[in-house]
Design a protein around this motif. Structure first.
Motif, mmCIF file in Angstrom:
data_model
loop_
_atom_site.group_PDB
_atom_site.id
_atom_site.type_symbol
_atom_site.label_atom_id
_atom_site.label_comp_id
_atom_site.label_asym_id
_atom_site.label_seq_id
_atom_site.Cartn_x
_atom_site.Cartn_y
_atom_site.Cartn_z
ATOM 1 N N ALA A 136 118.137 -86.408 73.013
ATOM 2 C CA ALA A 136 118.284 -85.823 71.675
ATOM 3 C C ALA A 136 118.282 -84.304 71.734
ATOM 4 O O ALA A 136 118.994 -83.641 70.968
ATOM 5 C CB ALA A 136 117.166 -86.321 70.762
ATOM 6 N N TYR A 137 117.497 -83.755 72.648
ATOM 7 C CA TYR A 137 117.424 -82.298 72.817
ATOM 8 C C TYR A 137 118.807 -81.728 73.138
ATOM 9 O O TYR A 137 119.264 -80.766 72.498
ATOM 10 C CB TYR A 137 116.425 -81.973 73.923
ATOM 11 N N TYR A 138 119.488 -82.310 74.134
ATOM 12 C CA TYR A 138 120.796 -81.790 74.519
ATOM 13 C C TYR A 138 121.836 -82.045 73.438
ATOM 14 O O TYR A 138 122.689 -81.181 73.167
ATOM 15 C CB TYR A 138 121.248 -82.412 75.838
ATOM 16 N N PHE A 139 121.780 -83.217 72.802
ATOM 17 C CA PHE A 139 122.752 -83.500 71.748
ATOM 18 C C PHE A 139 122.586 -82.516 70.593
ATOM 19 O O PHE A 139 123.579 -81.976 70.074
ATOM 20 C CB PHE A 139 122.598 -84.935 71.246
ATOM 21 N N ASP A 140 121.361 -82.262 70.195
ATOM 22 C CA ASP A 140 121.111 -81.318 69.097
ATOM 23 C C ASP A 140 121.548 -79.901 69.475
ATOM 24 O O ASP A 140 122.076 -79.159 68.632
ATOM 25 C CB ASP A 140 119.628 -81.328 68.716
ATOM 26 N N ILE A 143 125.262 -79.672 69.014
ATOM 27 C CA ILE A 143 125.633 -79.505 67.611
ATOM 28 C C ILE A 143 125.361 -78.078 67.132
ATOM 29 O O ILE A 143 126.219 -77.442 66.497
ATOM 30 C CB ILE A 143 124.869 -80.509 66.724
ATOM 31 N N SER A 144 124.169 -77.561 67.416
ATOM 32 C CA SER A 144 123.824 -76.219 66.937
ATOM 33 C C SER A 144 124.704 -75.154 67.591
ATOM 34 O O SER A 144 125.114 -74.187 66.932
ATOM 35 C CB SER A 144 122.342 -75.924 67.194
ATOM 36 N N SER A 154 128.273 -75.561 73.684
ATOM 37 C CA SER A 154 128.300 -76.870 73.052
ATOM 38 C C SER A 154 128.805 -77.930 74.026
ATOM 39 O O SER A 154 128.194 -78.999 74.186
ATOM 40 C CB SER A 154 129.194 -76.834 71.807
ATOM 41 N N HIS A 157 126.182 -78.635 76.779
ATOM 42 C CA HIS A 157 125.042 -79.457 76.327
ATOM 43 C C HIS A 157 125.462 -80.910 76.094
ATOM 44 O O HIS A 157 124.713 -81.839 76.437
ATOM 45 C CB HIS A 157 124.443 -78.864 75.056
ATOM 46 N N THR A 171 128.805 -88.860 71.413
ATOM 47 C CA THR A 171 128.704 -87.677 72.260
ATOM 48 C C THR A 171 130.065 -87.311 72.845
ATOM 49 O O THR A 171 130.448 -86.146 72.881
ATOM 50 C CB THR A 171 127.681 -87.894 73.385
ATOM 51 N N SER A 174 132.082 -85.857 69.991
ATOM 52 C CA SER A 174 131.638 -84.506 69.647
ATOM 53 C C SER A 174 132.099 -83.499 70.688
ATOM 54 O O SER A 174 132.523 -82.379 70.353
ATOM 55 C CB SER A 174 130.113 -84.468 69.522
#
Length: 279
Positions: A136-140, A143-144, A154, A157, A171, A174
């Motif tokens: 979740a850390y890398y996915f978020d 996104i950010s 992006s 990550h 993923t 994205s």
């Protein structure tokens, strides 16, 4: 774009050279004994014809990207500055994404990326934490970073998230969108392919892949993807509108008009303009 230091024509011409440069830098790095996906950092040089342009780019890269930027001074007969990237896991696609994104940002501020190199060496044995708890850390972060228009970060990550859990179609989808933002069209297509392979009813992936295909004039295949998207959602006005545009490009005027009428009936007022113009 009159009066530009780095023109659009030069940008387009040099784009393929930047792709080849990234591949060459990566090849030399691996041949030296560097281990793929180990962490490394790069130094880079931007040049321009006016200090004000470099000041604006420097402020953006510092405040938005968090890069370490040196003082503006004379560089190879022009004004310029050097900088250092954050540490990131290096593989061929990550290096390409990082370099092309910087290339884009330079063009945006009318500055030219004039090369980069790495401090990484075979002695570097530091790798990112790719445990499941970091997914979740890398996915978020992906996104950010995308929301900050840091498309290179992006992609990097999202790549780490994919390495942790490659079965998540979101993923891949994205990452494809981030790749398209910096014109890595063919590589984005590969990611859409994977997202659809993992989730055969992923409507948005079909739509985006269809647009991706149409941009490379792969019209027949694009229509197939739009057909599938309509099969999954028969009330999507933009899909009918875009399919109509492709049919028109292929010479199927009647089919195009039919799709534009359908789009208009579903609330796409802009389809009325096409109908007035071409029907």
């Amino acid at each position: 774009m009159e009066g530009r230091f780095f023109t659009q024509e030069q940008f387009i011409k040099q784009f393929s050279e930047e792709v080849l440069w990234a591949a060459a830098v990566y090849d030399r790095l691996i041949k030296s004994g560097f281990q793929e996906y180990a962490l490394g950092e790069f130094d880079f040089l931007f040049v321009a014809d006016q200090r004000e342009k470099l000041e604006k780019l420097s402020a953006f890269l510092t405040n938005t990207y968090g890069l370490k930027i040196g003082e503006i001074g004379e560089k190879e007969g022009l004004l310029g500055f050097t900088g250092i990237s954050p540490m990131f896991p290096i593989d061929q696609d990550n290096l390409l994404a990082w370099g092309i994104d910087l290339y884009f940002k330079g063009f945006e501020f009318d500055c030219k990326l004039d090369g980069y190199g790495t401090f990484a060496s075979p002695d570097n044995k530091e790798f990112p934490n790719l445990e499941l708890s970091q997914l979740a850390y890398y996915f978020d972060l992906g996104i950010s970073s995308y929301n900050n228009r840091n498309y290179g970060a992006s992609i990097i990550h999202f790549t780490s998230a994919i390495k942790i859990f490659p079965e998540n179609p979101n993923t891949w989808y994205s990452r494809a969108i981030a790749k398209e933002a910096i014109f890595l069209t063919a590589k984005a297509r590969e990611d859409y392919d994977k997202a659809i392979e993992l989730a055969p009813t992923f409507k948005e992936a079909y739509i985006n892949r269809a647009v991706n295909k149409s941009e490379t004039e792969d019209y027949t295949s694009a229509i197939e993807d739009f057909n599938k998207a309509i099969e999954l959602d028969a009330n999507n006005a933009p899909v009918y509108f875009n399919r109509g545009n492709i049919k028109y490009a292929l010479g199927d005027k009647d089919g195009a008009i039919e799709d534009w009428k359908k789009a208009k009936g579903l609330g796409a007022d802009y389809a009325a303009d096409r109908l007035r113009e071409l029907s």
